[in-house]
Design a protein around this motif. Structure first.
Motif, PDB file in Angstrom:
ATOM      1  N   PRO A  21     -41.340  18.759 -19.556  1.00 27.00           N
ATOM      2  CA  PRO A  21     -41.329  18.974 -21.006  1.00 27.00           C
ATOM      3  C   PRO A  21     -42.640  18.636 -21.711  1.00 27.00           C
ATOM      4  O   PRO A  21     -43.000  19.260 -22.694  1.00 27.00           O
ATOM      5  N   GLY A  22     -43.372  17.635 -21.222  1.00 27.10           N
ATOM      6  CA  GLY A  22     -44.606  17.231 -21.895  1.00 27.10           C
ATOM      7  C   GLY A  22     -45.847  17.967 -21.455  1.00 27.10           C
ATOM      8  O   GLY A  22     -46.961  17.631 -21.873  1.00 27.10           O
ATOM      9  N   ASP A  23     -45.683  18.996 -20.627  1.00 26.22           N
ATOM     10  CA  ASP A  23     -46.856  19.685 -20.071  1.00 26.22           C
ATOM     11  C   ASP A  23     -47.645  20.470 -21.105  1.00 26.22           C
ATOM     12  O   ASP A  23     -48.797  20.829 -20.869  1.00 26.22           O
ATOM     13  N   TRP A  24     -47.039  20.774 -22.261  1.00 20.92           N
ATOM     14  CA  TRP A  24     -47.811  21.460 -23.297  1.00 20.92           C
ATOM     15  C   TRP A  24     -48.985  20.600 -23.752  1.00 20.92           C
ATOM     16  O   TRP A  24     -50.032  21.119 -24.126  1.00 20.92           O
ATOM     17  N   GLU A  25     -48.818  19.292 -23.700  1.00 24.81           N
ATOM     18  CA  GLU A  25     -49.862  18.389 -24.186  1.00 24.81           C
ATOM     19  C   GLU A  25     -51.073  18.354 -23.257  1.00 24.81           C
ATOM     20  O   GLU A  25     -52.174  18.010 -23.673  1.00 24.81           O
ATOM     21  N   ILE A  26     -50.894  18.690 -21.994  1.00 21.91           N
ATOM     22  CA  ILE A  26     -52.002  18.621 -21.036  1.00 21.91           C
ATOM     23  C   ILE A  26     -52.408  20.003 -20.520  1.00 21.91           C
ATOM     24  O   ILE A  26     -53.151  20.123 -19.565  1.00 21.91           O
ATOM     25  N   SER A  27     -51.865  21.049 -21.163  1.00 21.08           N
ATOM     26  CA  SER A  27     -52.196  22.415 -20.754  1.00 21.08           C
ATOM     27  C   SER A  27     -53.288  22.990 -21.645  1.00 21.08           C
ATOM     28  O   SER A  27     -53.493  22.547 -22.778  1.00 21.08           O
ATOM     29  N   SER A  28     -53.974  23.973 -21.129  1.00 22.27           N
ATOM     30  CA  SER A  28     -54.983  24.666 -21.932  1.00 22.27           C
ATOM     31  C   SER A  28     -55.194  26.065 -21.371  1.00 22.27           C
ATOM     32  O   SER A  28     -54.976  26.312 -20.190  1.00 22.27           O
ATOM     33  N   TRP A  29     -55.582  26.987 -22.270  1.00 26.45           N
ATOM     34  CA  TRP A  29     -55.923  28.352 -21.892  1.00 26.45           C
ATOM     35  C   TRP A  29     -57.296  28.637 -22.485  1.00 26.45           C
ATOM     36  O   TRP A  29     -57.422  28.751 -23.714  1.00 26.45           O
ATOM     37  N   ASN A  30     -58.292  28.718 -21.650  1.00 22.01           N
ATOM     38  CA  ASN A  30     -59.668  28.926 -22.110  1.00 22.01           C
ATOM     39  C   ASN A  30     -60.038  27.853 -23.146  1.00 22.01           C
ATOM     40  O   ASN A  30     -60.158  26.698 -22.803  1.00 22.01           O
ATOM     41  N   ASP A  31     -60.186  28.229 -24.407  1.00 20.51           N
ATOM     42  CA  ASP A  31     -60.604  27.264 -25.419  1.00 20.51           C
ATOM     43  C   ASP A  31     -59.461  26.845 -26.333  1.00 20.51           C
ATOM     44  O   ASP A  31     -59.681  26.430 -27.472  1.00 20.51           O
ATOM     45  N   ARG A  32     -58.227  26.914 -25.839  1.00 14.91           N
ATOM     46  CA  ARG A  32     -57.085  26.560 -26.681  1.00 14.91           C
ATOM     47  C   ARG A  32     -56.139  25.605 -25.964  1.00 14.91           C
ATOM     48  O   ARG A  32     -55.779  25.827 -24.808  1.00 14.91           O
TER      49      ARG A  32
END
Length: 201
Positions: A21-32
């Motif tokens: 559930p908390g993976d949004w906080e440590i995810s990134s796509w290019n510069d976002r």
């Protein structure tokens, strides 16, 4: 995340595949950042497109006009007293996002965008006869996958038009089989031929 992961849309909102559930906080796509992305999609789903445009997008446009750019990826989702318009847009977006529920992500009615897959499905002609066997100028004989002479039952052998053109054959559960026959009117220009097939497993 630290491992390979993908995100996908569901009727209950966006989720991370193979993640926590908390993976949004440590995810990134290019510069976002993932947290910036998920907040925006939640906010957009909570209100109408017009309301989001009037109360968030226009503030972002003012921020761009005033050159309130984010120099680092970490700055994207945080308010900054030196970036008034960008901060106002973020705060308004946060308010919308907090109001999002599972019902906010429900979609109904026809899609507003006709994608390649939808267009492909519309063009499928189930009644079309199998394409004919062709002989090239160099003597090569091309046998379309669906132009077989014998096959197992329809449950284990399926054929349909291919996305990139032509036809494709699907042999199901290891029980499917087909036999091909070259018509008697085909002239062989060589005594030996090399057999090749396009296969996707």
């Amino acid at each position: 995340p630290g491992h390979v992961a993908m995100s996908r849309w569901t009727p209950k909102g966006w989720v991370v595949n193979f993640g926590l559930p908390g993976d949004w906080e440590i995810s990134s796509w290019n510069d976002r950042l993932g947290s910036d992305f998920i907040e925006e999609v939640r906010a957009r789903s909570a209100v109408s497109e017009q309301e989001y445009y009037e109360k968030v997008i226009l503030l972002d446009c003012l921020a761009d006009a005033c050159k309130e750019k984010n120099k680092k990826i970490e700055e994207a989702g945080f308010v900054n007293p030196n970036k008034v318009w960008r901060s106002l847009a973020l705060m308004q977006r946060k308010i919308f996002a907090d109001d999002a529920t599972e019902e906010s992500f429900q979609r109904s009615g026809p899609s507003v965008v006709l994608g390649k897959v939808e267009k492909y499905i519309q063009e499928i002609d189930e009644s079309a006869p199998p394409p004919p066997i062709e002989v090239e100028k160099d003597g090569s004989i091309i046998i379309p996958a669906s132009s077989y002479a014998k096959a197992a039952d329809k449950k284990h052998v399926r054929h349909h038009q291919a996305f990139g053109g032509g036809t494709q054959l699907h042999l199901v559960d290891g029980e499917g089989w087909v036999e091909f026959e070259i018509p008697s009117d085909v002239e062989f220009k060589s005594k030996e031929y090399m057999l090749s097939a396009h296969i996707c497993s």
